[in-house]
Design an enzyme around this catalytic site. Structure first.
Site, PDB file in Angstrom:
ATOM      1  N   LYS A 203     -30.135 -26.426  13.849  1.00 19.98           N
ATOM      2  CA  LYS A 203     -31.577 -26.672  13.718  1.00 19.98           C
ATOM      3  C   LYS A 203     -32.373 -25.620  14.503  1.00 19.98           C
ATOM      4  O   LYS A 203     -33.350 -25.048  14.008  1.00 19.98           O
ATOM      5  CB  LYS A 203     -31.901 -28.079  14.231  1.00 19.98           C
ATOM      6  CG  LYS A 203     -33.331 -28.314  14.590  1.00 19.98           C
ATOM      7  CD  LYS A 203     -34.211 -28.376  13.363  1.00 19.98           C
ATOM      8  CE  LYS A 203     -35.669 -28.278  13.744  1.00 19.98           C
ATOM      9  NZ  LYS A 203     -36.558 -28.627  12.676  1.00 19.98           N
ATOM     10  N   ASN A 207     -35.188 -22.243  12.996  1.00 21.63           N
ATOM     11  CA  ASN A 207     -36.549 -21.880  13.399  1.00 21.63           C
ATOM     12  C   ASN A 207     -36.571 -20.561  14.165  1.00 21.63           C
ATOM     13  O   ASN A 207     -37.536 -19.802  14.081  1.00 21.63           O
ATOM     14  CB  ASN A 207     -37.168 -23.007  14.224  1.00 21.63           C
ATOM     15  CG  ASN A 207     -37.611 -24.153  13.333  1.00 21.63           C
ATOM     16  OD1 ASN A 207     -37.701 -23.995  12.112  1.00 21.63           O
ATOM     17  ND2 ASN A 207     -37.878 -25.302  13.913  1.00 21.63           N
ATOM     18  N   CYS A 257     -42.921 -26.150  16.223  1.00 24.36           N
ATOM     19  CA  CYS A 257     -41.501 -25.867  15.979  1.00 24.36           C
ATOM     20  C   CYS A 257     -41.143 -24.444  16.361  1.00 24.36           C
ATOM     21  O   CYS A 257     -40.440 -24.211  17.331  1.00 24.36           O
ATOM     22  CB  CYS A 257     -41.190 -26.119  14.514  1.00 24.36           C
ATOM     23  SG  CYS A 257     -41.808 -27.703  13.963  1.00 24.36           S
TER      24      CYS A 257
END
Ligand code: SAJ
Length: 427
Positions: A203, A207, A257
């Site tokens: 994850k 980003n 994010c």
């Protein structure tokens, strides 16, 4: 009917709760924000997301979803709370801690706990599992534990929740399989199971990949400005190569994010992550870069109309938005500023918002910071009538200007800016 308790009703928790309710679960959505909970119980939402209002109304009306300020006994608990960072950029896990502690009194043997929040590597094993163990539970045997990071794009959440591939990291295999079954109720994309650590890191790398690539595009914009090259055309042409995908430069990277997650990696392995760290620095330098260019085209004390306060187009989220820093920098340099954003409500920000007409009245430059759909075609007649100097500086390359007497800059022709331009346009 199985019951799910979703803790955290933000941009991810609320749509997730609604999707589970739609696909056959009884869902209670929990939040400390009473206003959000009360609105939910009336079938309304406190955030902007395409299609979400209708979905929430439907599942609340049929009694499948309700809001509450406290958790309830359930089969599955999903933790979807923010993980901001502290001023020194280390992860603030206080919300994850309090959310996990809040479900402890309601846990029963056989329950499954899923953390969706984005977290630094090792958080599930070293931080969340020990909290559950404080009640004597054997994690992985009596209480199952998994990390299923959300990967949806604001503005497309309801589509991506269903269609995206889901990565599920289990504290052990059985936890991962149980969590996969739950998401299988509505996810049509593949569901891939792995360890908690790999799920956490993949994850963060998604980003970080984007952040590093945006930094590369921003660096290209700076190089092109210096060398007199059209950066946007370079990007377009380079991307004709089958294996190249240069990203787009802009006023900086915002949101909760990309501007936050890479630091979770840096925190855990600072020596080993110089590239990630440098990319953050480049992206953080962009508000200053924008303001330096405004200084080339607008005289001191001139008025700059800022268009777009959200961190990206067609959403209402101002978190970590580069626009906020650009406002302060312009004020510091004694510019007059006006702010216009059709997606932001006055109560979301602590400065005065203007209408389109008031924002551009007597302005010397419209500074586009967000690619909202409303900005694609600006009212050029009004620009002529109301602005003192009809200049548009479009940091998102999203406006189409037809009139030749409006001076238009984007990252393709920054090198054309000079301190004389404003006077030239005026005369
Ligand atoms: N941006 C650029 N240039 C680009 C692309 C984006 O400057 O070429 C800027 C945007 O203007 C914005 C920022 O980057 O300020 C972030 O926008 P975004 O659209 O890239 O992403 P987010 O933050 O809205 O959502 C991301 C998504 N991650 C990826 O695409 C890898 C989403 O899938 C994640 O779920 C989300 O982060 C999250 O919650 O982690």
């Amino acid at each position: 009917m199985k019951k799910i308790c979703v803790v955290g009703l933000g941009y991810i928790g609320l749509p997730t709760a609604a999707m589970f309710a739609k696909s056959g679960y009884q869902v209670v959505g929990v939040d400390i924000n009473e206003k959000a909970v009360n609105l939910l119980n009336q079938g309304q939402i406190h955030i902007e997301e395409i299609g979400l209002g209708e979905l929430v109304k439907m599942v609340v009306d049929v009694g499948r979803l309700k809001g509450s300020v406290t958790p309830e006994h359930s089969d599955i608990f999903i933790i979807s709370v923010p993980t901001p960072n502290y001023p020194d950029h280390t992860a603030n896990l206080e919300y994850v801690k309090s959310a996990t502690e809040s479900i402890l009194p309601y846990l029963k043997e056989g329950n499954l706990v899923i953390v969706e929040s984005t977290i630094p590597p090792r958080t599930i094993d070293d931080f969340v599992a020990p909290i559950i163990q404080t009640r004597g539970w054997k994690v992985g045997e009596e209480i199952y534990l998994a990390h299923c990071p959300e990967r949806v794009l604001p503005g497309r959440i309801l589509i991506e929740l269903v269609e995206n591939i889901r990565i599920i990291g289990g504290i052990n295999k059985v936890s991962a399989i149980k969590a996969a079954e739950v998401y299988g109720s509505f996810v049509t994309g593949d569901i891939i199971t792995t360890s908690t650590l790999t799920a956490e890191m993949s994850k963060l790398m998604e980003n970080t990949f984007r952040d590093v690539n945006i930094a590369l595009a921003n660096e290209l914009a700076k190089i092109s400005d210096k060398l007199g090259i059209n950066a946007l055309e370079v990007i377009e042409l380079s991307n004709k190569h089958p294996r190249v995908n240069l990203h787009q430069p802009g006023p900086g990277v915002g949101g909760h994010c990309l501007a936050v997650d890479p630091y979770f990696i840096i925190e855990k392995a600072p020596e080993e992550s110089p590239l990630i760290n440098y990319a953050r620095k480049i992206n953080n330098s962009m508000p200053e870069f924008v303001v330096e260019h405004v200084e080339k085209i607008v005289e001191k004390n001139g008025k700059v109309a800022l268009f777009g306060l959200t961190y990206k187009g067609n959403i209402d989220d101002v978190r970590e938005s580069p626009s906020l820093e650009i406002i302060s920098l312009l004020k510091e340099k004694e510019y007059k500023v006006s702010m216009y954003d059709p997606h932001v409500k006055q109560e979301q920000v602590n400065f005065q918002l203007s209408s389109f007409d008031d924002a551009i009245s007597q302005a010397d430059c419209i500074l586009i910071l967000t690619d909202h759909i409303e900005f694609k075609g600006l009212d050029e007649v009004k620009i002529h009538l109301k602005m003192r100097n009809p200049i548009v500086f479009d940091t998102k390359n999203c406006v189409k200007i037809n009139s030749e007497s409006i001076k238009y800059y984007n990252y393709g022709n920054l090198f054309e800016m000079s301190s004389k331009t404003a006077d030239l346009v005026k005369n």
